[in-house]
Write a protein that holds these residues in place. Sequence first.
Motif, mmCIF file in Angstrom:
data_model
loop_
_atom_site.group_PDB
_atom_site.id
_atom_site.type_symbol
_atom_site.label_atom_id
_atom_site.label_comp_id
_atom_site.label_asym_id
_atom_site.label_seq_id
_atom_site.Cartn_x
_atom_site.Cartn_y
_atom_site.Cartn_z
ATOM 1 N N ASP A 47 0.837 -1.200 0.000
ATOM 2 C CA ASP A 47 0.000 0.000 0.000
ATOM 3 C C ASP A 47 0.881 1.262 0.000
ATOM 4 O O ASP A 47 0.664 2.209 0.775
ATOM 5 N N ALA A 48 1.926 1.224 -0.846
ATOM 6 C CA ALA A 48 2.906 2.330 -0.850
ATOM 7 C C ALA A 48 2.375 3.537 -1.621
ATOM 8 O O ALA A 48 1.707 3.387 -2.631
ATOM 9 N N LEU A 49 2.700 4.735 -1.094
ATOM 10 C CA LEU A 49 2.313 5.973 -1.774
ATOM 11 C C LEU A 49 3.575 6.535 -2.436
ATOM 12 O O LEU A 49 4.539 6.904 -1.750
ATOM 13 N N ILE A 50 3.531 6.559 -3.776
ATOM 14 C CA ILE A 50 4.743 7.006 -4.474
ATOM 15 C C ILE A 50 4.429 8.266 -5.271
ATOM 16 O O ILE A 50 3.531 8.264 -6.121
ATOM 17 N N THR A 51 5.141 9.336 -5.000
ATOM 18 C CA THR A 51 4.909 10.607 -5.709
ATOM 19 C C THR A 51 6.202 11.028 -6.384
ATOM 20 O O THR A 51 7.273 10.509 -6.084
ATOM 21 N N ARG A 52 6.046 12.013 -7.288
ATOM 22 C CA ARG A 52 7.252 12.516 -7.969
ATOM 23 C C ARG A 52 7.103 14.006 -8.279
ATOM 24 O O ARG A 52 5.980 14.508 -8.429
ATOM 25 N N GLY A 53 8.253 14.651 -8.399
ATOM 26 C CA GLY A 53 8.258 16.031 -8.883
ATOM 27 C C GLY A 53 8.370 15.965 -10.397
ATOM 28 O O GLY A 53 8.359 14.876 -10.984
ATOM 29 N N GLU A 54 8.496 17.135 -11.058
ATOM 30 C CA GLU A 54 8.658 17.134 -12.519
ATOM 31 C C GLU A 54 10.053 16.580 -12.821
ATOM 32 O O GLU A 54 11.053 17.064 -12.280
ATOM 33 N N LEU A 55 10.092 15.523 -13.641
ATOM 34 C CA LEU A 55 11.387 14.899 -13.921
ATOM 35 C C LEU A 55 11.889 15.325 -15.311
ATOM 36 O O LEU A 55 11.094 15.529 -16.226
ATOM 37 N N PRO A 56 13.220 15.435 -15.451
ATOM 38 C CA PRO A 56 13.773 15.997 -16.694
ATOM 39 C C PRO A 56 14.067 14.930 -17.762
ATOM 40 O O PRO A 56 13.868 13.735 -17.540
ATOM 41 N N HIS A 57 14.576 15.410 -18.888
ATOM 42 C CA HIS A 57 15.168 14.526 -19.888
ATOM 43 C C HIS A 57 16.640 14.389 -19.521
ATOM 44 O O HIS A 57 17.287 15.381 -19.192
ATOM 45 N N VAL A 58 17.153 13.179 -19.573
ATOM 46 C CA VAL A 58 18.561 12.996 -19.181
ATOM 47 C C VAL A 58 19.328 12.234 -20.259
ATOM 48 O O VAL A 58 18.732 11.545 -21.098
ATOM 49 N N GLY A 59 20.664 12.377 -20.181
ATOM 50 C CA GLY A 59 21.522 11.701 -21.163
ATOM 51 C C GLY A 59 21.886 10.305 -20.706
ATOM 52 O O GLY A 59 23.076 9.956 -20.637
ATOM 53 N N VAL A 60 20.889 9.509 -20.386
ATOM 54 C CA VAL A 60 21.111 8.138 -19.902
ATOM 55 C C VAL A 60 20.222 7.208 -20.710
ATOM 56 O O VAL A 60 19.083 7.568 -21.056
ATOM 57 N N HIS A 61 20.741 6.039 -21.016
ATOM 58 C CA HIS A 61 19.954 5.081 -21.784
ATOM 59 C C HIS A 61 18.671 4.712 -21.028
ATOM 60 O O HIS A 61 18.692 4.571 -19.798
#
Length: 405
Positions: A283-297
């Motif tokens: 019953d985990a609550l998972i939130t996020r902020g605005e995430l960017p584009h990154v130079g990672v595969h």
Amino acid sequence: MLEFFRRLFASDFMPHGMCLLWQPGLIGLHVASDALTALAYFCIPFTLVYLVKRRRDLVFNWMFVLFGVFILACGTTHAMSIWTLWHGTYRLDGLVKAITALSSVPTAVLLIQLVPQAVALPSPEQLRRMNERLQSEIAERRLAEEEIRRINAELERRVAERTAKLEESNQELQKLNRLIRRSNDDLSQYAYAASHDLREPLRIVALYTELVERRCGDRFDDECAGFLRNIRGAARHSERLLSDLLAYSQISDPEDGQPPRTDANGSFAEALAALEVSIKENDALITRGELPHVGVHESHLRQLLQNLIGNAVKYRSGSRPEIHVAAERKDSTWEFSVRDNGIGIDPQYSTKIFGLFKRLDPSKPGTGIGLALCQRIVDQYGGRIWVESEPDKGATFRFIVPHAG
Ligand code: ADP
């Protein structure tokens, strides 16, 4: 007065020779003495003018000029004395004397005023001593300069020596790096082959154990049923271990060419989808902020987020797991953070947990490969990963990756 100048050159007086009774000896003495004096007096001003012209740096040089005029006038009075022996032009003689007086009086006055200044001038002895001091200072400075040059040369030599040594070690290091990379590749290939080939027999062991349990379960007593459960559990764990090892061995250097560009919001969603069961169970609550584009595969970023969010859910405390993922721009990189309210980690283990097979809580299922895998991915991109935590106060995992170019 007018009469004086009109008759300036008139010789209407008795010539001076008459006073000397035209005695040839006496006349000769006067003529010779006056002639020599006049000659000397005429030479002096020219010498002085020559000196002033050649030595423009002379102090009080205007005084030399005044002196020259005065002496010239004196010389002329002596020349006039010879002239008046035979010619009674005493008006002209008087005028010449008056001019001499006019030039001599200011010269004398100025000379008197000049004396204190002239006295203050350094004497030749003082100048010699000053010169000696200067010479010794120059010699000292030369020595010091010589010493500085020597030290500089020594420094340059040492720098060159160090640079050569550094270049040498750098080359060694590069060679070593190439060697390590090659062994890593070999190891990865070996790990890939081993885990891939071992997974299949293990899958079969687990499958047949399940089959035996299902078909002949009622024929075993409790102890044997427990043995079977242990076999199945161990086979599943080994399978998980092998699949994690497989994932670990497959992390390779980012390919050359077009740098990757991944939307972290998409990777976040995919990680959540993969963790769906565990998230629901806890019953985990998972939130996020605005995430960017990154130079990672893409697959690398998903693995990073999946491992960190999965751990945050797994190592929960008594209360409902609350996890927040965010990213912050730091120059040309992005710093991601995965914050949870779980059991936390004792700071003394904050480095150790990134090692392969390092686990702190054996009561939870796991292989000890997840964080090592995260570390390996971040390393590939020249980034960094670390944890900030205290026991019972939750943990915040942070990692740095390049931003999409
Ligand atoms: P595992 O398969 O054991 O989860 P990981 O490499 O992912 O292996 O983690 C290594 C160890 O670090 C874990 O066994 C656990 O003790 C600790 N750990 C990882 N994440 C967390 C977290 N969010 N909170 C508390 N402990 C954690």
